[in-house]
Design an enzyme around this catalytic site. Structure first.
Site, short mmCIF file in Angstrom:
data_model
loop_
_atom_site.label_atom_id
_atom_site.label_comp_id
_atom_site.label_asym_id
_atom_site.label_seq_id
_atom_site.Cartn_x
_atom_site.Cartn_y
_atom_site.Cartn_z
N TRP A 206 0.72 -1.20 -0.04
CA TRP A 206 -0.05 -0.05 0.17
C TRP A 206 1.03 1.15 -0.07
CZ3 TRP A 206 -0.64 4.49 2.63
CH2 TRP A 206 -1.75 5.26 2.39
N TYR A 210 1.19 3.90 -2.89
CA TYR A 210 0.90 5.57 -2.78
C TYR A 210 2.18 6.31 -3.25
CZ TYR A 210 -0.95 9.20 -0.30
OH TYR A 210 -1.60 10.55 0.22
N ASP A 226 -6.42 -1.00 -0.31
CA ASP A 226 -7.02 0.14 0.67
C ASP A 226 -8.17 0.05 1.05
OD1 ASP A 226 -6.30 3.41 1.16
OD2 ASP A 226 -8.38 3.21 0.35
#
Length: 273
Positions: A206, A210, A226
Site C-alpha cells: 500500500w 501510494y 486500501d
C-alpha cells in the site's frame, strides 16, 4: 488543508503555501487560483532554480494530465462515470519532496489523517530548519523546512509520541535515502522504487503504491488493499470486495488506475486516501 503539515505548509483563503529549498536558497512558494489558472509566487527566493521549481509545482498540481484520455477510459465504468460527472478533470496530487511524502505516508499507516498531520508537524518543529520568509498579511505562513534525511537517520522519534516500529521504519528510510539506496528521482521506474521501498521493514505494498502514485506520478499506481477503495464497492448485504476482486475490476481502468483511486477516495462511499 486538513493534511497540511504545520509550519511547513498552509492552506488559507484558496492559497497554498509551503517552505522549500532551492539550491542554497530557502523560502516560501505560494500557489493561488485566479479564475481557473494557477498563479505561482516566490517569497524570499531569487531566480536560482526557477525552472525546476515551476516544473515541481506543475507536478504537484498535475497540470499536464491528459484529462480527455483519462476520462475516456474511466467513464466506461458506471461507478467511475458517476464520479467523473461530479469531479471532472480529476488530478492526482504530486509531492514537492519524495522523502517527505514517504515519511508522511508511514506516519499515516493505521492512524487518522489528523494524527498523521500532528506527528508530521512535531517532526518538523523538532528537526526542521527554521527560515524567515515573511508574507505580508498572512499569519501562520510556513517557518520551517521539513527535515532532510540526514537529520532523521538517528532521530529519537519515539519522544514525539510515534510508536517504536514506525519510528524505526522512518529512520531506515532516512538512512536509505541519505546513502542513495532509495532514490526518488524521476529517472527511476515505479517498479524499482516499489521494490526498494518494500525491502524496508514496515513498508508494504500500500505504502509503496501510494508513494509511486504521488512522487513518481505513476498514472497506473493502485493500492488495491486500501480500505477506502474496497469500502466503496460494498454490496447491498454489506459484503466488501476482496483486494483480488478489486484488482480484477481495476484492470479495465488501466493505464489510469491512480486517477480512479482519486475519484473513489473523493466519493461519499470511499472517502479517504
Amino acid at each position: 488543508a486538513g493534511r497540511a503539515t504545520p509550519e511547513v505548509e498552509l492552506v488559507q483563503d484558496g492559497r497554498y503555501f509551503r517552505s522549500i529549498r532551492s539550491g542554497q536558497a530557502r523560502g516560501v512558494i505560494e500557489v493561488a487560483d485566479d479564475e481557473g489558472q494557477l498563479v505561482l509566487t516566490f517569497h524570499g527566493l531569487a531566480t536560482e532554480g526557477l525552472f525546476q521549481s515551476v516544473q515541481k509545482v506543475r507536478g504537484m498540481f498535475d497540470l499536464d494530465a491528459p484529462i480527455d484520455d483519462i476520462s475516456e477510459v474511466l467513464s466506461r465504468d458506471p461507478y467511475l462515470h458517476a464520479q467523473l460527472v461530479r469531479n471532472p478533470g480529476v488530478r492526482v496530487p504530486g509531492a514537492w519532496d519524495g522523502f517527505e511524502l514517504t515519511v508522511r505516508a508511514i506516519l499515516g499507516q493505521q492512524v487518522s489523517v489528523r494524527a498523521a498531520t500532528t506527528f508530521a508537524g512535531r517532526i518538523a518543529a523538532r528537526y526542521g530548519e527554521r527560515l524567515e520568509a515573511p508574507v505580508d498579511g498572512v499569519p501562520g505562513v510556513p517557518q520551517r523546512l521539513f527535515p532532510e534525511p540526514q537529520r532523521l537517520a538517528r532521530a529519537q522519534l519515539e519522544r514525539l509520541g510515534i510508536i517504536r516500529s514506525r519510528a524505526r521504519t522512518i529512520r531506515e528510510v532516512a538512512r536509505a535515502t541519505a546513502d542513495g539506496r532509495l532514490d526518488f528521482s524521476s529517472g527511476r521506474s515505479a517498479d524499482e522504487l516499489r521494490a526498494a521501498l518494500t525491502s524496508i521493514h514496515g513498508i508494504g505494498e500500500w505504502t509503496a503504491a501510494y508513494v509511486a502514485m504521488r512522487v513518481l506520478k505513476d498514472p497506473d499506481a493502485f493500492p488495491a488493499t486500501d480500505l477506502g477503495l474496497l469500502r466503496a464497492f460494498d454490496d447491498e448485504q454489506g459484503r466488501r470486495l476482496r483486494p483480488a476482486e478489486l484488482g480484477a475490476r481495476a484492470a479495465a481502468w488501466r493505464p489510469w488506475r491512480a486517477y480512479a483511486a482519486l475519484l473513489i477516495w473523493g466519493s461519499d462511499s470511499g472517502a479517504g486516501g
